[in-house]
Design an enzyme around this catalytic site. Structure first.
Site, PDB file in Angstrom:
ATOM      1  N   LYS A   3     -10.835 -26.029 -25.698  1.00 33.99           N
ATOM      2  CA  LYS A   3      -9.998 -25.593 -24.584  1.00 33.99           C
ATOM      3  C   LYS A   3     -10.834 -24.811 -23.563  1.00 33.99           C
ATOM      4  O   LYS A   3     -11.997 -24.480 -23.830  1.00 33.99           O
ATOM      5  CB  LYS A   3      -8.865 -24.724 -25.123  1.00 33.99           C
ATOM      6  CG  LYS A   3      -7.902 -25.483 -26.030  1.00 33.99           C
ATOM      7  CD  LYS A   3      -6.808 -24.552 -26.525  1.00 33.99           C
ATOM      8  CE  LYS A   3      -5.790 -25.280 -27.375  1.00 33.99           C
ATOM      9  NZ  LYS A   3      -4.698 -24.359 -27.797  1.00 33.99           N
ATOM     10  N   PHE A  51       7.023 -20.892 -23.230  1.00 37.59           N
ATOM     11  CA  PHE A  51       5.615 -20.718 -22.849  1.00 37.59           C
ATOM     12  C   PHE A  51       4.975 -21.987 -22.289  1.00 37.59           C
ATOM     13  O   PHE A  51       3.808 -21.971 -21.886  1.00 37.59           O
ATOM     14  CB  PHE A  51       4.792 -20.196 -24.037  1.00 37.59           C
ATOM     15  CG  PHE A  51       4.723 -21.135 -25.205  1.00 37.59           C
ATOM     16  CD1 PHE A  51       3.800 -22.172 -25.246  1.00 37.59           C
ATOM     17  CD2 PHE A  51       5.581 -20.979 -26.286  1.00 37.59           C
ATOM     18  CE1 PHE A  51       3.727 -23.037 -26.324  1.00 37.59           C
ATOM     19  CE2 PHE A  51       5.516 -21.830 -27.375  1.00 37.59           C
ATOM     20  CZ  PHE A  51       4.590 -22.867 -27.389  1.00 37.59           C
ATOM     21  N   ARG A  79      -7.987 -29.598 -39.421  1.00 38.20           N
ATOM     22  CA  ARG A  79      -7.026 -28.510 -39.197  1.00 38.20           C
ATOM     23  C   ARG A  79      -7.451 -27.258 -39.963  1.00 38.20           C
ATOM     24  O   ARG A  79      -7.361 -26.148 -39.445  1.00 38.20           O
ATOM     25  CB  ARG A  79      -5.624 -28.929 -39.630  1.00 38.20           C
ATOM     26  CG  ARG A  79      -5.025 -30.069 -38.869  1.00 38.20           C
ATOM     27  CD  ARG A  79      -4.587 -29.729 -37.484  1.00 38.20           C
ATOM     28  NE  ARG A  79      -3.526 -28.735 -37.492  1.00 38.20           N
ATOM     29  CZ  ARG A  79      -3.031 -28.171 -36.416  1.00 38.20           C
ATOM     30  NH1 ARG A  79      -3.507 -28.488 -35.229  1.00 38.20           N
ATOM     31  NH2 ARG A  79      -2.068 -27.286 -36.484  1.00 38.20           N
ATOM     32  N   THR A  85      -3.021 -21.835 -35.889  1.00 39.95           N
ATOM     33  CA  THR A  85      -2.817 -21.735 -34.440  1.00 39.95           C
ATOM     34  C   THR A  85      -2.847 -20.282 -33.981  1.00 39.95           C
ATOM     35  O   THR A  85      -3.439 -19.959 -32.955  1.00 39.95           O
ATOM     36  CB  THR A  85      -1.483 -22.393 -34.044  1.00 39.95           C
ATOM     37  OG1 THR A  85      -1.521 -23.768 -34.460  1.00 39.95           O
ATOM     38  CG2 THR A  85      -1.253 -22.328 -32.555  1.00 39.95           C
ATOM     39  N   ARG A  96     -11.155 -20.598 -35.470  1.00 39.43           N
ATOM     40  CA  ARG A  96     -10.296 -19.568 -34.873  1.00 39.43           C
ATOM     41  C   ARG A  96     -10.453 -18.226 -35.580  1.00 39.43           C
ATOM     42  O   ARG A  96     -10.383 -17.181 -34.939  1.00 39.43           O
ATOM     43  CB  ARG A  96      -8.848 -20.029 -34.891  1.00 39.43           C
ATOM     44  CG  ARG A  96      -8.585 -21.171 -33.921  1.00 39.43           C
ATOM     45  CD  ARG A  96      -7.134 -21.589 -33.951  1.00 39.43           C
ATOM     46  NE  ARG A  96      -6.860 -22.673 -33.030  1.00 39.43           N
ATOM     47  CZ  ARG A  96      -6.124 -23.726 -33.332  1.00 39.43           C
ATOM     48  NH1 ARG A  96      -5.573 -23.842 -34.533  1.00 39.43           N
ATOM     49  NH2 ARG A  96      -5.908 -24.669 -32.437  1.00 39.43           N
ATOM     50  N   VAL A 103      -3.414 -15.930 -29.489  1.00 48.27           N
ATOM     51  CA  VAL A 103      -2.892 -17.293 -29.593  1.00 48.27           C
ATOM     52  C   VAL A 103      -2.985 -18.036 -28.261  1.00 48.27           C
ATOM     53  O   VAL A 103      -3.138 -19.255 -28.234  1.00 48.27           O
ATOM     54  CB  VAL A 103      -1.447 -17.312 -30.147  1.00 48.27           C
ATOM     55  CG1 VAL A 103      -0.462 -16.735 -29.138  1.00 48.27           C
ATOM     56  CG2 VAL A 103      -1.037 -18.709 -30.573  1.00 48.27           C
ATOM     57  N   ASN A 106      -6.993 -19.678 -27.957  1.00 43.55           N
ATOM     58  CA  ASN A 106      -7.401 -19.979 -29.330  1.00 43.55           C
ATOM     59  C   ASN A 106      -8.456 -21.081 -29.441  1.00 43.55           C
ATOM     60  O   ASN A 106      -8.561 -21.760 -30.442  1.00 43.55           O
ATOM     61  CB  ASN A 106      -6.191 -20.241 -30.220  1.00 43.55           C
ATOM     62  CG  ASN A 106      -5.412 -21.482 -29.847  1.00 43.55           C
ATOM     63  OD1 ASN A 106      -5.760 -22.188 -28.908  1.00 43.55           O
ATOM     64  ND2 ASN A 106      -4.360 -21.750 -30.598  1.00 43.55           N
ATOM     65  N   HIS A 109      -8.012 -27.269 -29.846  1.00 38.85           N
ATOM     66  CA  HIS A 109      -6.794 -27.986 -30.221  1.00 38.85           C
ATOM     67  C   HIS A 109      -7.205 -29.048 -31.220  1.00 38.85           C
ATOM     68  O   HIS A 109      -8.237 -29.702 -31.054  1.00 38.85           O
ATOM     69  CB  HIS A 109      -6.143 -28.667 -29.015  1.00 38.85           C
ATOM     70  CG  HIS A 109      -5.129 -29.692 -29.417  1.00 38.85           C
ATOM     71  ND1 HIS A 109      -3.848 -29.351 -29.786  1.00 38.85           N
ATOM     72  CD2 HIS A 109      -5.226 -31.032 -29.571  1.00 38.85           C
ATOM     73  CE1 HIS A 109      -3.193 -30.448 -30.128  1.00 38.85           C
ATOM     74  NE2 HIS A 109      -4.011 -31.479 -30.002  1.00 38.85           N
TER      75      HIS A 109
END
Length: 143
Positions: A3, A51, A79, A85, A96, A103, A106, A109
């Site tokens: 991200k 959000f 994952r 998350t 993470r 959050v 983070n 994805h």
């Protein structure tokens, strides 16, 4: 996908390195500015949440690095490697857990299922962008 905060913090190489060291094969990668339309489609399941506009604004605030890895249980294990998350629930040693505090920032994805992965790959990449190849190291990773 790395991200915007992960790109800005120089964590793209770290993410790739962790997946490759685990034995996963990188078959697609690019850096891009995601359009609002692409992000709205990508996060369609979250559209009704409060959000959502903030998420789309954040994800379009800078470049992202979508990528595709192949390998046994790559979605499930990926994952775990990414971590929860919510960073405060992520274990140390996960991406993470090691690099996130919030959050809303983070770093990465990851698809939550094989079905989601296939959908997301088709959103972010054309078939021509997926590179199929054999790695010389494969026999040393898989029986």
């Amino acid at each position: 996908m790395v991200k915007p905060d992960g790109v800005q913090r120089g964590l793209v190489g770290e993410v790739i390195q962790r997946f490759e060291r685990r034995g996963y094969k990188l078959v697609a990668i690019k850096m891009m500015h995601a359009s609002e339309q692409l992000l709205q489609t990508h996060y369609e399941a979250l559209k009704s949440l409060s959000f959502f506009p903030k998420l789309v604004a954040y994800m379009s605030s800078g470049p992202v690095v979508p990528m595709v890895f192949e390998g046994r249980k790559v979605v499930e294990n990926g994952r775990t490697m990414l971590g929860a998350t919510k960073p405060e629930a992520s274990c140390p040693g996960s991406i993470r857990g090691d690099y996130c505090q919030d959050v809303g920032r983070n770093v990465v994805h990851g698809s939550d299922s094989t079905e989601s992965a296939n959908r997301e790959i088709n959103l972010w990449f054309s078939p021509q962008e997926l590179c199929q190849y054999k790695q010389a190291v494969d026999p040393w990773i898989h029986e």
